[in-house]
Design an enzyme around this catalytic site. Sequence first.
Site, PDB file in Angstrom:
ATOM      1  N   ARG A 175      17.807  16.308  26.053  1.00 47.41           N
ATOM      2  CA  ARG A 175      18.984  17.137  25.811  1.00 47.41           C
ATOM      3  C   ARG A 175      19.975  17.167  26.969  1.00 47.41           C
ATOM      4  O   ARG A 175      21.173  16.981  26.786  1.00 47.41           O
ATOM      5  CB  ARG A 175      18.576  18.594  25.514  1.00 47.41           C
ATOM      6  CG  ARG A 175      18.179  18.855  24.104  1.00 47.41           C
ATOM      7  CD  ARG A 175      17.046  19.841  24.049  1.00 47.41           C
ATOM      8  NE  ARG A 175      15.866  19.259  24.640  1.00 47.41           N
ATOM      9  CZ  ARG A 175      15.014  18.472  23.953  1.00 47.41           C
ATOM     10  NH1 ARG A 175      15.205  18.280  22.695  1.00 47.41           N
ATOM     11  NH2 ARG A 175      13.975  17.907  24.551  1.00 47.41           N
ATOM     12  N   THR A 176      19.481  17.421  28.159  1.00 47.03           N
ATOM     13  CA  THR A 176      20.406  17.630  29.265  1.00 47.03           C
ATOM     14  C   THR A 176      21.147  16.332  29.586  1.00 47.03           C
ATOM     15  O   THR A 176      22.378  16.322  29.742  1.00 47.03           O
ATOM     16  CB  THR A 176      19.658  18.164  30.503  1.00 47.03           C
ATOM     17  OG1 THR A 176      18.800  19.224  30.081  1.00 47.03           O
ATOM     18  CG2 THR A 176      20.627  18.683  31.544  1.00 47.03           C
ATOM     19  N   LYS A 195      12.183   1.624  46.293  1.00 44.88           N
ATOM     20  CA  LYS A 195      12.008   0.907  47.563  1.00 44.88           C
ATOM     21  C   LYS A 195      12.069   1.865  48.743  1.00 44.88           C
ATOM     22  O   LYS A 195      12.117   1.440  49.886  1.00 44.88           O
ATOM     23  CB  LYS A 195      13.095  -0.153  47.713  1.00 44.88           C
ATOM     24  CG  LYS A 195      13.157  -1.163  46.593  1.00 44.88           C
ATOM     25  CD  LYS A 195      14.386  -2.051  46.758  1.00 44.88           C
ATOM     26  CE  LYS A 195      14.753  -2.738  45.454  1.00 44.88           C
ATOM     27  NZ  LYS A 195      16.122  -3.275  45.493  1.00 44.88           N
ATOM     28  N   ARG A 245      19.131  16.007  38.236  1.00 44.18           N
ATOM     29  CA  ARG A 245      17.847  16.642  37.876  1.00 44.18           C
ATOM     30  C   ARG A 245      16.795  16.048  38.803  1.00 44.18           C
ATOM     31  O   ARG A 245      16.745  14.833  38.993  1.00 44.18           O
ATOM     32  CB  ARG A 245      17.490  16.369  36.427  1.00 44.18           C
ATOM     33  CG  ARG A 245      16.046  16.752  36.126  1.00 44.18           C
ATOM     34  CD  ARG A 245      15.728  16.712  34.663  1.00 44.18           C
ATOM     35  NE  ARG A 245      16.363  17.826  33.964  1.00 44.18           N
ATOM     36  CZ  ARG A 245      16.075  18.177  32.716  1.00 44.18           C
ATOM     37  NH1 ARG A 245      15.167  17.503  32.037  1.00 44.18           N
ATOM     38  NH2 ARG A 245      16.680  19.190  32.147  1.00 44.18           N
ATOM     39  N   HIS A 274      17.786  26.130  36.171  1.00 46.60           N
ATOM     40  CA  HIS A 274      18.424  25.210  35.216  1.00 46.60           C
ATOM     41  C   HIS A 274      19.691  25.939  34.736  1.00 46.60           C
ATOM     42  O   HIS A 274      19.767  26.359  33.579  1.00 46.60           O
ATOM     43  CB  HIS A 274      17.447  24.927  34.068  1.00 46.60           C
ATOM     44  CG  HIS A 274      17.797  23.746  33.217  1.00 46.60           C
ATOM     45  ND1 HIS A 274      19.002  23.073  33.288  1.00 46.60           N
ATOM     46  CD2 HIS A 274      17.067  23.102  32.252  1.00 46.60           C
ATOM     47  CE1 HIS A 274      19.011  22.098  32.404  1.00 46.60           C
ATOM     48  NE2 HIS A 274      17.851  22.085  31.770  1.00 46.60           N
TER      49      HIS A 274
HETATM   50  N1   CP Z   1      16.236  21.857  27.710  1.00 42.80           N
HETATM   51  C1   CP Z   1      16.082  20.744  28.461  1.00 42.80           C
HETATM   52  O1   CP Z   1      16.311  20.729  29.690  1.00 42.80           O
HETATM   53  O2   CP Z   1      15.701  19.643  27.745  1.00 42.80           O
HETATM   54  P1   CP Z   1      15.520  18.194  28.353  1.00 42.80           P
HETATM   55  O3   CP Z   1      14.379  18.253  29.322  1.00 42.80           O
HETATM   56  O4   CP Z   1      15.274  17.299  27.180  1.00 42.80           O
HETATM   57  O5   CP Z   1      16.799  17.842  29.079  1.00 42.80           O
END
Ligand code: CP
Length: 301
Positions: A49-50, A78, A100, A128
């Site tokens: 999703r993100t 590396k 992320r 998040h």
């Molecule tokens: N909600 C969320 O962060 O989903 P993903 O890990 O798929 O990005």
Amino acid sequence: MKNRSLVSALDLKKREILDIFDLADEIKKGRRLEIGRTVALLFFEPSTRTYYSFNTAAALIGCRVIGFQNPSRTSTKKGESLQDTARMFVGYGADLIVIRHSRAGAPLYLSQVLDVPVVNAGDDSREHPTQALLDVYTIRERFGDLDGLKVGIMGDLRYGRTPSSLAYLLSNWKVHIDFIAPDLLQIDKRNDSLEERLKRLGVKYRKREELDADIDVLYVTRVQRERFPDEAEYERVRNSYRLDPSVLPRDSIVLHPLPRVDEIPPSFDSDPRAWYFRQAENGRYVRAALMAGILGWSDGQ
Ligand code: CP
């Protein structure tokens, strides 16, 4: 938001949140922007999703995307440092970095060493914030005003990064939060200062083991298996909670950041209270609006 990083949900003032939501509303209705900048998505952890909502959100505001979703195909394999990797993408034209990472603090660190804004797309169990934006946007879409709502946040509150960011963002409204989890997964077991901060912010909350039927929003999260230091401990709690639709009020909604494992049965998906797929779709509009604000877009351009 112009040129500002977003590392924590606490970085946002209520006025800024509402501005993002207003623009997201317009983008959701079909408005398109032509900002013409470049966004780098640096995903060191898996994501559906993100990653893809940022990616497709960039298209809605006329931005180009560079970056990666699979770090094992980059020179981090590396031994290249995080800073060097990110600097390369700035060199290739990135005006904004979205990251992320499995290490808590990685987005904060990058925001301190780069001269472009950085957005936290999830760092370990800590935060998040863009997920919280789309969560609150979805609650607002359903209820209008958030003041007076009772929100239950249920599941892995110890290792999850969405409950902390959601609680911080909700602190901008007069909501009551029930944190629902077995003792082992409660907020006081976290290794950050979530509870202390909530007290400082004056958030009204309770810690519960069971869901109270008097609730407007139930936010369910999965057990974060990958973050447990001990697999045996995970096995002890993995089946410790499930959504029970029979205790949910008719007018309530159920959210989930997804992915789910088995805490919400697929049979509930057709229930009018199941709002989690709509919530995930809203991520695209909210992230488009957020990036537009950071990249300096304003009406009249
Ligand atoms: N909600 C969320 O962060 O989903 P993903 O890990 O798929 O990005």
